[in-house]
Write a protein that holds these residues in place. Sequence first.
Motif, PDB file in Angstrom:
ATOM      1  N   LEU A  20       0.858  -1.188   0.000  1.00  0.00           N
ATOM      2  CA  LEU A  20       0.000   0.000   0.000  1.00  0.00           C
ATOM      3  C   LEU A  20       0.892   1.235   0.000  1.00  0.00           C
ATOM      4  O   LEU A  20       1.764   1.360   0.874  1.00  0.00           O
ATOM      5  CB  LEU A  20      -0.885   0.023   1.263  1.00  0.00           C
ATOM      6  CG  LEU A  20      -1.674   1.333   1.490  1.00  0.00           C
ATOM      7  CD1 LEU A  20      -2.736   1.525   0.412  1.00  0.00           C
ATOM      8  CD2 LEU A  20      -2.320   1.346   2.877  1.00  0.00           C
ATOM      9  N   GLY A  25       0.423   4.262   1.137  1.00  0.00           N
ATOM     10  CA  GLY A  25      -0.588   4.904   1.974  1.00  0.00           C
ATOM     11  C   GLY A  25      -0.390   6.417   2.041  1.00  0.00           C
ATOM     12  O   GLY A  25       0.731   6.923   1.885  1.00  0.00           O
ATOM     13  N   ASP A  26      -1.495   7.115   2.325  1.00  0.00           N
ATOM     14  CA  ASP A  26      -1.340   8.568   2.540  1.00  0.00           C
ATOM     15  C   ASP A  26      -0.689   8.811   3.907  1.00  0.00           C
ATOM     16  O   ASP A  26      -0.381   9.948   4.262  1.00  0.00           O
ATOM     17  CB  ASP A  26      -2.672   9.321   2.373  1.00  0.00           C
ATOM     18  CG  ASP A  26      -3.725   8.914   3.381  1.00  0.00           C
ATOM     19  OD1 ASP A  26      -3.492   7.975   4.160  1.00  0.00           O
ATOM     20  OD2 ASP A  26      -4.810   9.553   3.398  1.00  0.00           O
ATOM     21  N   SER A  27      -0.414   7.720   4.634  1.00  0.00           N
ATOM     22  CA  SER A  27       0.414   7.830   5.843  1.00  0.00           C
ATOM     23  C   SER A  27       1.799   8.360   5.482  1.00  0.00           C
ATOM     24  O   SER A  27       2.570   8.736   6.372  1.00  0.00           O
ATOM     25  CB  SER A  27       0.520   6.473   6.551  1.00  0.00           C
ATOM     26  OG  SER A  27       0.846   5.451   5.636  1.00  0.00           O
ATOM     27  N   ASP A  42      -3.327   4.899  -2.407  1.00  0.00           N
ATOM     28  CA  ASP A  42      -4.283   5.412  -1.420  1.00  0.00           C
ATOM     29  C   ASP A  42      -4.786   6.786  -1.863  1.00  0.00           C
ATOM     30  O   ASP A  42      -3.979   7.702  -2.097  1.00  0.00           O
ATOM     31  CB  ASP A  42      -3.540   5.546  -0.076  1.00  0.00           C
ATOM     32  CG  ASP A  42      -4.480   5.492   1.107  1.00  0.00           C
ATOM     33  OD1 ASP A  42      -5.674   5.201   0.920  1.00  0.00           O
ATOM     34  OD2 ASP A  42      -3.996   5.724   2.234  1.00  0.00           O
ATOM     35  N   LYS A  58      -7.398   2.628  -2.945  1.00  0.00           N
ATOM     36  CA  LYS A  58      -8.104   2.481  -1.665  1.00  0.00           C
ATOM     37  C   LYS A  58      -8.692   3.831  -1.287  1.00  0.00           C
ATOM     38  O   LYS A  58      -8.067   4.874  -1.516  1.00  0.00           O
ATOM     39  CB  LYS A  58      -7.123   2.019  -0.579  1.00  0.00           C
ATOM     40  CG  LYS A  58      -7.730   2.006   0.823  1.00  0.00           C
ATOM     41  CD  LYS A  58      -6.808   1.410   1.847  1.00  0.00           C
ATOM     42  CE  LYS A  58      -5.875   2.392   2.533  1.00  0.00           C
ATOM     43  NZ  LYS A  58      -6.547   3.538   3.181  1.00  0.00           N
ATOM     44  N   HIS A  71     -12.068   0.934   3.067  1.00  0.00           N
ATOM     45  CA  HIS A  71     -11.330   1.108   4.327  1.00  0.00           C
ATOM     46  C   HIS A  71     -12.295   1.690   5.352  1.00  0.00           C
ATOM     47  O   HIS A  71     -12.738   2.838   5.199  1.00  0.00           O
ATOM     48  CB  HIS A  71     -10.130   2.038   4.068  1.00  0.00           C
ATOM     49  CG  HIS A  71      -9.312   2.382   5.287  1.00  0.00           C
ATOM     50  ND1 HIS A  71      -8.166   3.149   5.207  1.00  0.00           N
ATOM     51  CD2 HIS A  71      -9.454   2.087   6.597  1.00  0.00           C
ATOM     52  CE1 HIS A  71      -7.644   3.306   6.405  1.00  0.00           C
ATOM     53  NE2 HIS A  71      -8.416   2.675   7.279  1.00  0.00           N
ATOM     54  N   PRO A 127      -8.329   7.536   9.264  1.00  0.00           N
ATOM     55  CA  PRO A 127      -7.563   8.703   9.711  1.00  0.00           C
ATOM     56  C   PRO A 127      -7.975  10.032   9.059  1.00  0.00           C
ATOM     57  O   PRO A 127      -7.902  11.078   9.701  1.00  0.00           O
ATOM     58  CB  PRO A 127      -6.122   8.339   9.365  1.00  0.00           C
ATOM     59  CG  PRO A 127      -6.108   6.845   9.368  1.00  0.00           C
ATOM     60  CD  PRO A 127      -7.450   6.418   8.863  1.00  0.00           C
ATOM     61  N   GLU A 178      -9.688  -1.106  10.084  1.00  0.00           N
ATOM     62  CA  GLU A 178      -8.635  -0.537  10.931  1.00  0.00           C
ATOM     63  C   GLU A 178      -9.144  -0.326  12.354  1.00  0.00           C
ATOM     64  O   GLU A 178     -10.185   0.316  12.580  1.00  0.00           O
ATOM     65  CB  GLU A 178      -8.149   0.809  10.358  1.00  0.00           C
ATOM     66  CG  GLU A 178      -7.074   1.458  11.248  1.00  0.00           C
ATOM     67  CD  GLU A 178      -6.311   2.584  10.593  1.00  0.00           C
ATOM     68  OE1 GLU A 178      -6.490   2.827   9.389  1.00  0.00           O
ATOM     69  OE2 GLU A 178      -5.517   3.225  11.312  1.00  0.00           O
ATOM     70  N   LEU A 195      -2.126  -5.914   7.463  1.00  0.00           N
ATOM     71  CA  LEU A 195      -1.369  -4.769   6.934  1.00  0.00           C
ATOM     72  C   LEU A 195      -0.647  -4.109   8.102  1.00  0.00           C
ATOM     73  O   LEU A 195      -1.221  -3.969   9.191  1.00  0.00           O
ATOM     74  CB  LEU A 195      -2.338  -3.751   6.315  1.00  0.00           C
ATOM     75  CG  LEU A 195      -1.769  -2.358   5.980  1.00  0.00           C
ATOM     76  CD1 LEU A 195      -0.749  -2.436   4.840  1.00  0.00           C
ATOM     77  CD2 LEU A 195      -2.886  -1.395   5.578  1.00  0.00           C
ATOM     78  N   ILE A 236       2.108  -0.596   8.763  1.00  0.00           N
ATOM     79  CA  ILE A 236       2.824   0.538   8.166  1.00  0.00           C
ATOM     80  C   ILE A 236       4.314   0.264   8.352  1.00  0.00           C
ATOM     81  O   ILE A 236       4.777   0.028   9.471  1.00  0.00           O
ATOM     82  CB  ILE A 236       2.392   1.842   8.852  1.00  0.00           C
ATOM     83  CG1 ILE A 236       0.931   2.126   8.477  1.00  0.00           C
ATOM     84  CG2 ILE A 236       3.302   3.001   8.462  1.00  0.00           C
ATOM     85  CD1 ILE A 236       0.370   3.399   9.008  1.00  0.00           C
TER      86      ILE A 236
END
Length: 288
Positions: free
Chosen positions: A42, A44-46, A84, A114, A138, A143, A183, A214, A216
């Motif tokens: 992923l 991710g936008d993290s 993401d 996603k 999701h 978040p 999540e 999953l 991070i």
Amino acid sequence: MPKKMIHDLYRMKQDGEKITWITAYDYPTAQFAEAAGMDMILVGDSLGMCVYGYPGTIPVTMDQCIVHCEAVRRGAPNTFVVGDMPFMSYQSSVEKAIENAGRFLKEASVDAVKLEGGRRVTAAVRGIVDAGILVVGHIGLTPQSSGQLGGHKAQGRTAESARGLIQDALALEQAGVQMLLLEAVPPEVGKFITQRLAMPVLSIGAGMHCDGQLLIVSDMIGQFQAFTPKFVKKYCNVAEVIVNAMKQYSSEVRSGAFPTDDHCYHMLEGEYPKFAEMAKELSGDPQD
Ligand code: KIV
């Protein structure tokens, strides 16, 4: 290992084979993930927090996501990559959602996108799916809407709240998502939704009964320092390794222990006498 496609991930669910999923934001980490045989990556936008140091994911833009997806795709050409969708790339209109989802495929060759949310995003999901794009839902702790959730808090901890999550999961299934990420929800809720849906249901903090997990990457390798959610297991501490390496490097530079002759380029055969002659000429020393 051959690249997993969506039907392989469905087969894994049917066979009870757990799916492994990790985030990556750059080329080398994507290479590591592929070398480790991860089933999915992923982007991710993290990355907003893990790469850019933002306080959350809200400031992350489409252009940033695309650049990172491109790098990850180059590093992991044979892994199922999910892009993401960042905040405000799919909320304002279905057209915008389709256009932005399309960018992930056209510009970064991801396998799926996603997006966060349940019943409230089904119109966007339908539009993207109708455009022929695989969508991962999701729900749970989302978040991008943590303000509405009262912070980064686990969800579905009351029967009523769990009912809402189940309704969200069913609505997303109806809208055409092909996989679902849960999540920070109790394992009982994770188990119920995993058994209720035919699609692969992945967990990040949703317990051991889901079809896969999953994490991070920055959390599991001990790189992200600000906080560690309860669902994280740290498998190594790269921050410690890197800081120690940098301390040793700076101490060796200061003491003169680095570099040594081993780290130097030498003049080509026969060039040194010419260089010495030239250096003499250019030194400007009238005595020579
Ligand atoms: O951006 C991300 O890495 C995510 C995870 C928190 C699930 O969406």
